[in-house]
Design an enzyme around this catalytic site. Structure first.
Site, PDB file in Angstrom:
ATOM      1  N   LYS A 100       2.327   2.066  -5.160  1.00  0.00           N
ATOM      2  CA  LYS A 100       2.984   1.537  -6.376  1.00  0.00           C
ATOM      3  C   LYS A 100       2.121   1.779  -7.612  1.00  0.00           C
ATOM      4  CE  LYS A 100       3.094  -2.572  -4.441  1.00  0.00           C
ATOM      5  NZ  LYS A 100       2.766  -2.285  -3.037  1.00  0.00           N
ATOM      6  N   GLY A 160      -4.206  -4.579  -4.153  1.00  0.00           N
ATOM      7  CA  GLY A 160      -5.210  -3.633  -4.623  1.00  0.00           C
ATOM      8  C   GLY A 160      -4.537  -2.321  -4.914  1.00  0.00           C
ATOM      9  N   HIS A 161      -4.725  -1.828  -6.121  1.00  0.00           N
ATOM     10  CA  HIS A 161      -4.178  -0.518  -6.466  1.00  0.00           C
ATOM     11  C   HIS A 161      -5.352   0.389  -6.779  1.00  0.00           C
ATOM     12  CE1 HIS A 161      -0.320  -2.259  -6.842  1.00  0.00           C
ATOM     13  NE2 HIS A 161      -0.407  -2.703  -8.080  1.00  0.00           N
ATOM     14  N   ASP A 212       0.809  -1.220   0.000  1.00  0.00           N
ATOM     15  CA  ASP A 212       0.000   0.000   0.000  1.00  0.00           C
ATOM     16  C   ASP A 212       0.844   1.273   0.000  1.00  0.00           C
ATOM     17  OD1 ASP A 212      -2.253  -1.711   0.292  1.00  0.00           O
ATOM     18  OD2 ASP A 212      -1.834  -1.820   2.444  1.00  0.00           O
ATOM     19  N   GLN A 267       2.114  -6.266  -2.939  1.00  0.00           N
ATOM     20  CA  GLN A 267       2.434  -6.257  -1.504  1.00  0.00           C
ATOM     21  C   GLN A 267       3.717  -5.441  -1.278  1.00  0.00           C
ATOM     22  OE1 GLN A 267       1.602  -9.721  -2.803  1.00  0.00           O
ATOM     23  NE2 GLN A 267      -0.420  -8.872  -2.498  1.00  0.00           N
TER      24      GLN A 267
END
Ligand code: IMP
Length: 370
Positions: A16, A40-41, A13, A189
């Site tokens: 990225k 999750g982005h 988080d 991650q």
């Protein structure tokens, strides 16, 4: 031509997705190499706001081939949902711009069930997984009893929707690099969640560090040019496990970081634990990945904090904060003096060039230093 790698330097988080989105147009292909839809982005750009879990954020750019590499684990249902959602927002997704490794492993419903059973059985020692079946899918892979995307023909519904996307991505990548194309490998991650180099057992089940970028794609060390580490200007962690620089939830600074930083998981919606930047753990990430460049994200979230702390070994180093807004600043010379001092301190301690500083979620809210 080379491949560059982006890797989270903390517990995930870090932002990225924004950096991949920022850089993607310079590359012919963007590749995920580990993990699954535990990631999750959130990407915010001219086209809108997108939450992506499996598909690399390069998909939002024309002329970028997005590849899900062999090191990933794929829940076909989630992937199909993600493709459908992108298409519904007007994004083109075809077998040309989304390619899936035939060697990536499949997450089955039983893996998701097992993930939750295992967590229950761990009681107080639970990991706080995302509950997406990641660990059990990798268990089957290592036990040599998993199913790979190459065998998707056994599932007619998935084959129909995904079959045309599946191929040998190792060969595709080799061809691209041999034809002088640039490739970006997108980590998921963060380094401190790596199965070998993270805070075991409170980690994910794959190698999220540079080694995973090679085994998870089939590329070789000489393919790699830059390894870029992404760090937040502070730190967060979701799930259980040690977090030495954690700020007590009752402290107003924790509330400030949580709320101003929107520190809620993209995948699970969980509140992230918030803390100060931790030099020792950042150095561990740098050592493990060999970052030659780093990005410091979310500097603007620190605006208005009276006193900024950094955990440096056993001691806390303390800096005066700044009241001015850094939101959206594009030139480092426009930063408040105290923010400049904070960044200089990080650079001096970490001994790595800070190439990018992010001052907001949008593409252009970025300071490029090199
Ligand atoms: P799993 O990957 O779902 O097995 O979860 C293992 C640990 O990694 C848990 O602490 C999760 O919260 C954490 N984790 C997994 N993926 C991410 C991510 O993308 N960002 C932050 N933490 C993650």
């Amino acid at each position: 031509m080379p491949a560059d790698v982006i890797i989270g330097g903390q517990w995930g988080d870090e932002g990225k997705g924004k950096i991949v989105d920022l850089l993607a147009s310079k590359y012919s292909a963007v590749v995920r190499f580990s993990g699954g839809n535990n990631a999750g982005h959130t990407v915010i750009n001219d086209l809108g706001e997108f939450k992506l879990h499996l598909i690399p954020s390069g998909i939002l750019h024309d002329n970028v081939t997005c590849i899900i590499g062999n090191g990933c684990v794929i829940d076909p249902k989630v992937l199909i949902y993600e493709i459908d959602k992108l298409r519904a927002s007007g994004i083109k997704v075809s077998s040309k711009n989304l390619v899936i490794s035939d060697k990536a492993h499949i997450i089955l419903p039983r893996h998701i069930e097992k993930d939750s059973e295992q967590e229950k059985a761990r009681g107080n020692l639970k990991i706080g997984t995302t509950g997406r079946g990641i660990g059990p899918a990798y268990m089957d892979k290592v036990a040599r009893s998993g199913y790979r995307m190459g065998s998707i023909a056994e599932w007619p519904e998935w084959e129909e929707k995904l079959g045309s996307h599946i191929t040998s991505t190792q060969k595709l990548l080799r061809d691209l690099l041999d034809h002088d194309e640039n490739v970006l490998l997108e980590g998921a991650q963060g380094a401190l969640l790596d199965i070998d180099h993270g805070s075991y057992p409170f980690v994910t089940s794959s190698n999220s560090t540079i080694g995973g970028a090679l085994t998870g794609t089939g590329l070789v060390p000489s393919d790699i040019r830059d390894t870029i580490g992404i760090f937040k200007a502070y730190a967060t962690r979701v799930g259980e496990g040690p977090f030495p620089s954690e700020i007590q939830k009752s402290n107003p600074v924790a509330k400030h970081l949580l709320e101003k930083g929107h520190e809620f998981g993209t995948t699970t919606g969980r509140e992230r634990r918030c803390g100060w930047f931790d030099i020792e753990s950042a150095k561990h990430s740098i050592m493990t990945n060999g970052f030659n460049k780093i990005a410091i994200m979310k500097l603007d979230v620190l605006d208005g904090i009276e006193e900024i702390n950094v955990l440096n070994g056993a001691r806390y180093d303390t800096f005066p904060g700044w009241n001015e807004s850094t939101f959206g600043i594009k030139n480092s010379s426009d930063l408040p003096e105290n923010a400049k001092n904070y960044l200089s301190y990080l650079k001096k301690e970490l001994k790595v060039n800070i190439d990018i500083v992010s001052t907001g979620p949008e593409r252009d809210q970025t300071i490029s230093i090199s």
